[in-house]
Design a protein around this motif. Structure first.
Motif, PDB file in Angstrom:
ATOM      1  N   LYS A   3      -1.483   9.499  -1.300  1.00 26.01           N
ATOM      2  CA  LYS A   3      -1.444   7.747  -1.131  1.00 26.01           C
ATOM      3  C   LYS A   3      -2.729   7.230  -0.748  1.00 26.01           C
ATOM      4  CE  LYS A   3       0.618   3.911   2.176  1.00 26.01           C
ATOM      5  NZ  LYS A   3       2.123   3.681   3.352  1.00 26.01           N
ATOM      6  N   HIS A   4      -3.790   7.548   0.036  1.00 25.18           N
ATOM      7  CA  HIS A   4      -4.728   7.935   1.029  1.00 25.18           C
ATOM      8  C   HIS A   4      -6.080   8.333  -0.217  1.00 25.18           C
ATOM      9  CE1 HIS A   4      -3.185   6.442   4.242  1.00 25.18           C
ATOM     10  NE2 HIS A   4      -1.529   6.887   3.980  1.00 25.18           N
ATOM     11  N   PHE A   5      -6.017   8.865  -0.759  1.00 28.75           N
ATOM     12  CA  PHE A   5      -7.072   9.746  -1.765  1.00 28.75           C
ATOM     13  C   PHE A   5      -6.580  10.017  -3.519  1.00 28.75           C
ATOM     14  CE2 PHE A   5      -9.396  13.189  -3.376  1.00 28.75           C
ATOM     15  CZ  PHE A   5     -10.835  13.177  -3.811  1.00 28.75           C
ATOM     16  N   PHE A   6      -5.584  10.563  -3.696  1.00 29.44           N
ATOM     17  CA  PHE A   6      -6.301  11.200  -5.306  1.00 29.44           C
ATOM     18  C   PHE A   6      -5.414   9.403  -5.765  1.00 29.44           C
ATOM     19  CE2 PHE A   6      -5.854  14.977  -3.915  1.00 29.44           C
ATOM     20  CZ  PHE A   6      -6.734  15.699  -4.241  1.00 29.44           C
ATOM     21  N   LYS A   7      -4.297   8.367  -5.283  1.00 27.86           N
ATOM     22  CA  LYS A   7      -4.123   7.034  -6.127  1.00 27.86           C
ATOM     23  C   LYS A   7      -5.205   6.831  -6.168  1.00 27.86           C
ATOM     24  CE  LYS A   7      -0.893   3.399  -5.252  1.00 27.86           C
ATOM     25  NZ  LYS A   7      -0.355   3.306  -6.600  1.00 27.86           N
ATOM     26  N   ARG A   8      -6.000   6.334  -5.521  1.00 32.77           N
ATOM     27  CA  ARG A   8      -7.543   5.774  -5.832  1.00 32.77           C
ATOM     28  C   ARG A   8      -8.091   6.387  -6.929  1.00 32.77           C
ATOM     29  NH1 ARG A   8      -9.611   1.231  -7.225  1.00 32.77           N
ATOM     30  NH2 ARG A   8     -11.763   0.852  -6.126  1.00 32.77           N
ATOM     31  N   HIS A 131       1.762  -5.893   2.191  1.00 31.22           N
ATOM     32  CA  HIS A 131       0.502  -6.009   1.582  1.00 31.22           C
ATOM     33  C   HIS A 131      -0.059  -5.087   2.280  1.00 31.22           C
ATOM     34  CE1 HIS A 131       1.519 -10.537   1.283  1.00 31.22           C
ATOM     35  NE2 HIS A 131       0.576 -10.351   0.298  1.00 31.22           N
ATOM     36  N   GLU A 132       0.861  -3.556   2.672  1.00 28.19           N
ATOM     37  CA  GLU A 132       0.539  -2.412   3.455  1.00 28.19           C
ATOM     38  C   GLU A 132      -0.381  -2.038   2.561  1.00 28.19           C
ATOM     39  OE1 GLU A 132       3.617  -0.569   5.539  1.00 28.19           O
ATOM     40  OE2 GLU A 132       3.361  -2.908   6.613  1.00 28.19           O
ATOM     41  N   VAL A 133      -0.168  -1.810   1.082  1.00 33.50           N
ATOM     42  CA  VAL A 133      -0.744  -1.162   0.068  1.00 33.50           C
ATOM     43  C   VAL A 133      -1.324  -2.158  -0.888  1.00 33.50           C
ATOM     44  CG1 VAL A 133       0.785   0.597   0.341  1.00 33.50           C
ATOM     45  CG2 VAL A 133       1.507  -1.616  -1.657  1.00 33.50           C
ATOM     46  N   ARG A 134      -2.183  -1.670  -2.016  1.00 35.22           N
ATOM     47  CA  ARG A 134      -3.035  -2.527  -2.960  1.00 35.22           C
ATOM     48  C   ARG A 134      -1.810  -3.097  -4.061  1.00 35.22           C
ATOM     49  NH1 ARG A 134      -6.851   1.672  -2.121  1.00 35.22           N
ATOM     50  NH2 ARG A 134      -9.099   0.339  -1.866  1.00 35.22           N
ATOM     51  N   TRP A 151      13.868 -13.936  -5.773  1.00 31.38           N
ATOM     52  CA  TRP A 151      12.549 -12.590  -4.273  1.00 31.38           C
ATOM     53  C   TRP A 151      12.678 -12.186  -3.824  1.00 31.38           C
ATOM     54  CZ3 TRP A 151       7.634 -14.424  -6.101  1.00 31.38           C
ATOM     55  CH2 TRP A 151       7.053 -14.841  -6.441  1.00 31.38           C
ATOM     56  N   ALA A 152      13.998 -12.670  -3.071  1.00 24.91           N
ATOM     57  CA  ALA A 152      14.723 -11.744  -2.402  1.00 24.91           C
ATOM     58  C   ALA A 152      14.997 -10.361  -2.763  1.00 24.91           C
ATOM     59  CB  ALA A 152      15.859 -12.733  -1.698  1.00 24.91           C
ATOM     60  N   GLU A 153      15.358 -10.614  -3.360  1.00 23.60           N
ATOM     61  CA  GLU A 153      15.469  -8.743  -4.200  1.00 23.60           C
ATOM     62  C   GLU A 153      13.962  -8.200  -4.836  1.00 23.60           C
ATOM     63  OE1 GLU A 153      19.006  -8.998  -7.359  1.00 23.60           O
ATOM     64  OE2 GLU A 153      17.850 -10.019  -7.178  1.00 23.60           O
ATOM     65  N   LYS A 154      13.388  -9.311  -5.173  1.00 25.57           N
ATOM     66  CA  LYS A 154      12.227  -8.824  -5.329  1.00 25.57           C
ATOM     67  C   LYS A 154      11.471  -8.025  -3.868  1.00 25.57           C
ATOM     68  CE  LYS A 154       9.826 -10.657  -8.255  1.00 25.57           C
ATOM     69  NZ  LYS A 154       9.069 -11.748  -9.499  1.00 25.57           N
ATOM     70  N   PHE A 155      11.217  -9.404  -2.827  1.00 25.23           N
ATOM     71  CA  PHE A 155      10.495  -8.090  -1.733  1.00 25.23           C
ATOM     72  C   PHE A 155      11.381  -6.845  -1.343  1.00 25.23           C
ATOM     73  CE2 PHE A 155       9.125 -13.355  -1.385  1.00 25.23           C
ATOM     74  CZ  PHE A 155       7.578 -13.058  -1.413  1.00 25.23           C
ATOM     75  N   LYS A 156      12.524  -7.523  -1.647  1.00 24.44           N
ATOM     76  CA  LYS A 156      13.276  -6.070  -0.817  1.00 24.44           C
ATOM     77  C   LYS A 156      12.897  -4.623  -1.897  1.00 24.44           C
ATOM     78  CE  LYS A 156      17.405  -7.747   1.058  1.00 24.44           C
ATOM     79  NZ  LYS A 156      19.394  -7.956   0.550  1.00 24.44           N
ATOM     80  N   LEU A 157      12.478  -4.933  -3.026  1.00 25.05           N
ATOM     81  CA  LEU A 157      12.103  -4.026  -3.936  1.00 25.05           C
ATOM     82  C   LEU A 157      10.490  -2.666  -3.406  1.00 25.05           C
ATOM     83  CD1 LEU A 157      13.758  -4.789  -7.068  1.00 25.05           C
ATOM     84  CD2 LEU A 157      14.000  -2.261  -5.710  1.00 25.05           C
ATOM     85  N   TYR A 161       9.072  -0.349  -1.951  1.00 25.65           N
ATOM     86  CA  TYR A 161       8.032   0.870  -2.904  1.00 25.65           C
ATOM     87  C   TYR A 161       6.372   1.549  -1.281  1.00 25.65           C
ATOM     88  CZ  TYR A 161       4.085   1.853  -5.534  1.00 25.65           C
ATOM     89  OH  TYR A 161       2.780   2.614  -5.284  1.00 25.65           O
ATOM     90  N   VAL A 162       6.739   0.200  -0.746  1.00 27.37           N
ATOM     91  CA  VAL A 162       5.762   0.671   0.302  1.00 27.37           C
ATOM     92  C   VAL A 162       6.019   2.013   1.599  1.00 27.37           C
ATOM     93  CG1 VAL A 162       4.553   0.378   2.950  1.00 27.37           C
ATOM     94  CG2 VAL A 162       4.707  -1.938   0.523  1.00 27.37           C
ATOM     95  N   ASP A 163       7.199   2.545   1.242  1.00 28.27           N
ATOM     96  CA  ASP A 163       8.217   3.160   2.557  1.00 28.27           C
ATOM     97  C   ASP A 163       8.311   4.716   1.442  1.00 28.27           C
ATOM     98  OD1 ASP A 163       8.355   2.105   4.709  1.00 28.27           O
ATOM     99  OD2 ASP A 163      10.314   1.264   4.073  1.00 28.27           O
ATOM    100  N   HIS A 164       7.943   4.050   0.098  1.00 29.67           N
ATOM    101  CA  HIS A 164       8.344   5.282  -0.892  1.00 29.67           C
ATOM    102  C   HIS A 164       7.554   6.220  -1.317  1.00 29.67           C
ATOM    103  CE1 HIS A 164      12.391   4.104   0.725  1.00 29.67           C
ATOM    104  NE2 HIS A 164      12.964   5.330   0.695  1.00 29.67           N
ATOM    105  N   LEU A 165       5.752   5.594  -0.891  1.00 27.26           N
ATOM    106  CA  LEU A 165       4.907   5.404  -2.036  1.00 27.26           C
ATOM    107  C   LEU A 165       4.732   7.180  -1.960  1.00 27.26           C
ATOM    108  CD1 LEU A 165       1.610   3.478  -2.070  1.00 27.26           C
ATOM    109  CD2 LEU A 165       1.972   6.014  -2.938  1.00 27.26           C
ATOM    110  N   THR A 166       4.765   7.543  -3.629  1.00 29.45           N
ATOM    111  CA  THR A 166       4.556   8.817  -3.632  1.00 29.45           C
ATOM    112  C   THR A 166       3.894   9.146  -5.544  1.00 29.45           C
ATOM    113  OG1 THR A 166       6.899   8.946  -4.835  1.00 29.45           O
ATOM    114  CG2 THR A 166       6.009  10.076  -2.232  1.00 29.45           C
ATOM    115  N   PHE A 167       3.584  10.163  -6.027  1.00 26.55           N
ATOM    116  CA  PHE A 167       3.051   9.934  -7.124  1.00 26.55           C
ATOM    117  C   PHE A 167       4.282  10.080  -8.191  1.00 26.55           C
ATOM    118  CE2 PHE A 167       1.940  13.065 -10.621  1.00 26.55           C
ATOM    119  CZ  PHE A 167       1.166  12.428 -11.398  1.00 26.55           C
TER     120      PHE A 167
END
Length: 202
Positions: A3-8, A131-134, A151-157, A161-167
């Protein structure tokens, strides 16, 4: 670490390679849209909030004319969207210039889609966590309906993603997005040629 290096790092490498390999398609799109848009220009630049709500200008191909009615007001989106524009949107070619945003660091290849600046005060604290991630060219919400979900469904998703960001999550997004683009699924909302505006309630 991802999340903090390889993704970028992957964003930089893959967006650069994609820009080089797709340069012929980008140039062809520029020429075709120049004529199809009837003098309205080829690129669409608009301020959008990125990571930590930092404002940047998103770059997309323009798919509509600037035609106006007798009173000088822009015609509805559905009337200004050209046949070429519909094809460019349905194949997601209009998103390709955002590879430049990725290279610059404004965006990531994968992340919540960057939305309009005027939506910022309308988000709940939970929704604002997107907005916690790019922001990304495609994301988890695009895998589950793109413009065809609420919109409600989209924001939940997005927050999921923010909470489950992995490769592995990003890899899944890439494969599902590719499938949806090839099948041209979920391009528009059910009631609009483009995504309906968010008003804080829908």
């Amino acid at each position: 670490m991802y999340k903090h290096f390889f993704k970028r790092l992957l964003d930089i490498i893959l967006s650069f390679v994609a820009l080089v390999c797709l340069s012929w398609l980008l140039l062809l799109s520029i020429v075709v849209l120049h004529f199809a848009n009837k003098g309205a220009g080829v690129f669409f630049l608009q301020p959008r909030p990125g990571k930590d709500e930092r404002i940047f200008k998103v770059i997309k191909f323009k798919t509509m004319t600037d035609e106006k009615d007798a009173a000088g007001n822009l015609l509805p989106d559905a009337q200004r969207l050209t046949k070429v524009g519909k094809f460019v949107r349905s194949t997601s070619i209009d998103e390709l210039p955002q590879l430049i945003n990725v290279l610059k660091g404004d965006m990531s290849l994968i992340g919540p889609r960057p939305l309009l600046v005027q939506y910022l005060p309308l988000y709940s604290p939970e929704q604002a966590r997107r907005h916690e991630v790019r922001p990304g060219i495609t994301g988890w919400a695009q895998c589950h309906g793109r413009n065809a979900i609420s919109w409600a469904e989209k924001f939940k998703l997005d927050v999921w993603y923010v909470d489950h960001l992995t490769f592995l999550t990003d890899l899944k997004v890439i494969f599902v997005t590719a499938k949806k683009v090839l099948m041209r699924n979920d391009i528009n909302s059910a009631t609009s040629a483009t995504m309906e505006y968010f008003n804080g309630n829908n």
